[in-house]
Design an enzyme around this catalytic site. Structure first.
Site, PDB file in Angstrom:
ATOM      1  N   SER A  42      11.345   5.438 -52.194  1.00  0.00           N
ATOM      2  CA  SER A  42      10.298   6.167 -51.613  1.00  0.00           C
ATOM      3  C   SER A  42      10.429   7.358 -50.947  1.00  0.00           C
ATOM      4  O   SER A  42      10.443   8.007 -51.511  1.00  0.00           O
ATOM      5  CB  SER A  42      10.500   4.657 -50.349  1.00  0.00           C
ATOM      6  OG  SER A  42       9.071   4.424 -50.412  1.00  0.00           O
ATOM      7  N   ASP A 159       7.254   0.903 -55.425  1.00  0.00           N
ATOM      8  CA  ASP A 159       8.178   0.906 -54.875  1.00  0.00           C
ATOM      9  C   ASP A 159       9.859   0.620 -54.966  1.00  0.00           C
ATOM     10  O   ASP A 159      10.364  -0.595 -55.755  1.00  0.00           O
ATOM     11  CB  ASP A 159       8.222   0.622 -53.012  1.00  0.00           C
ATOM     12  CG  ASP A 159       8.912   1.425 -52.078  1.00  0.00           C
ATOM     13  OD1 ASP A 159      10.023   1.212 -51.902  1.00  0.00           O
ATOM     14  OD2 ASP A 159       7.970   1.727 -51.238  1.00  0.00           O
TER      15      ASP A 159
END
Length: 322
Positions: A42, A159
């Protein structure tokens, strides 16, 4: 003279809190701690990619400290997220990422780097190590609901924090003999509020790269202006209907806030297990920075820098650095 151990850096997710990774890299570099490889999830993937490009982080730091976050916040406000495929769509985000990282591929990076994402269909961890770096980062930062999934080969990716929020194991697999993990995901009970504050825009430096980047953000806002206004109007009507009979306490977090908060609670539980595999854990004090408070970049960077100083003697001793 003893050879220092191959040092891997694992940079975790955490949205705005992850800007602390910039301070961590500054402190490590200033104290001559070599980074031989980086694994990022991320926001950790974004920061890691920028550093892996040329072994420097000052360009990203300048962007973070001077970008017009008030404008950018209009695109990532959780209250504006669409509940279909995601509010923030791929091509424009990739364009912004290329402005920050550069239009480069993994083979062009100075330092070996891996970005972690999640196959949204199978739930499997996907480690990206080839092709476009911006595309890999785009996949790794794709928080469900806020961002549309990224099509990668025959997969749809979101993610990486869902499966590996602080990718220590990936750094090990890359060949690291000594892993430094930077975790910015706080314990749920220590986390601050889950809704973001109103952002006060800072005065940003008018140099060419930043002006160009801010212009792209402005164009992206204008392209989505009608959509933003429509969602705001819909949200207002919906809120009035829900609270009309006072059946729900007015300060109840909205559904997007709850989803994001739940996402980070899940990440923390996984991160605790992954961090046990690290040799050194760096925990910047960023609990008071909420998910989307990117305008607090200076604070996050400062906390990241300070957190390294606390463990610097340990790093040098255990990694055989003179």
């Amino acid at each position: 003279m003893r050879r220092h151990k191959k040092i891997g850096l694992a940079l975790g997710g955490g949205a705005a809190r992850g800007l602390a990774h910039i301070g961590v890299l500054n402190a490590l570099k200033e104290n001559n701690i070599p980074i031989d490889m980086i694994a990022g999830t991320s926001i950790g993937a974004l920061v890691g990619a920028c550093f892996a490009k040329d072994g420097k982080i000052n360009t990203l730091e300048e962007i973070v400290l001077n970008i017009d976050w008030k404008q950018l916040a209009l695109l990532v406000d959780p209250n504006l997220a669409l509940l279909k495929k995601g509010f923030i769509h791929g091509e424009k985000i990739k364009e912004l990422l290329r402005s920050i990282i550069g239009d480069i591929e993994f083979k062009d990076l100075k330092i070996p780097f891996r970005a972690v994402a999640t196959d949204v269909t199978t739930g499997e961890e996907v480690v990206i190590n080839s092709g476009s770096v911006a595309e890999a980062v785009r996949a790794s930062i794709s928080i469900p609901v806020l961002f549309t999934p990224v099509k990668f080969e025959n997969k749809f990716l979101v993610d990486g924090g869902i499966v590996n929020p602080v990718p220590v194991s990936i750094a090990r697999n890359m060949g690291a003999e000594f892993v430094i993990a930077c975790n910015v995901i706080p314990e749920p009970q220590k986390r601050g509020r889950i809704t973001s504050e109103t952002i006060n825009s800072r005065k940003y430096t008018k140099n060419k790269p930043l002006t160009k980047l801010n212009n792209k953000i402005d164009k992206l806002i204008q392209a989505n202006k009608d959509k933003i206004e429509a969602i705001r109007e819909f949200s207002s009507i919906l809120k009035n209907k829900i609270y009309k009979d006072k059946q729900i306490y007015p300060n109840t977090p909205n559904i997007i806030d709850v989803l994001i908060h739940s996402f980070y609670i899940m990440e923390y539980r996984i991160a605790v297990l992954e961090l046990k595999k690290a040799d050194i854990i760096i925990n910047p004090e960023v609990n008071n920075i909420s998910t989307l408070e990117f305008h607090k970049g200076a604070e996050a960077i400062s906390e990241g820098y300070k957190s390294v100083l606390d463990v610097l003697p340990k790093i040098k001793k255990q990694a055989n650095i003179c």
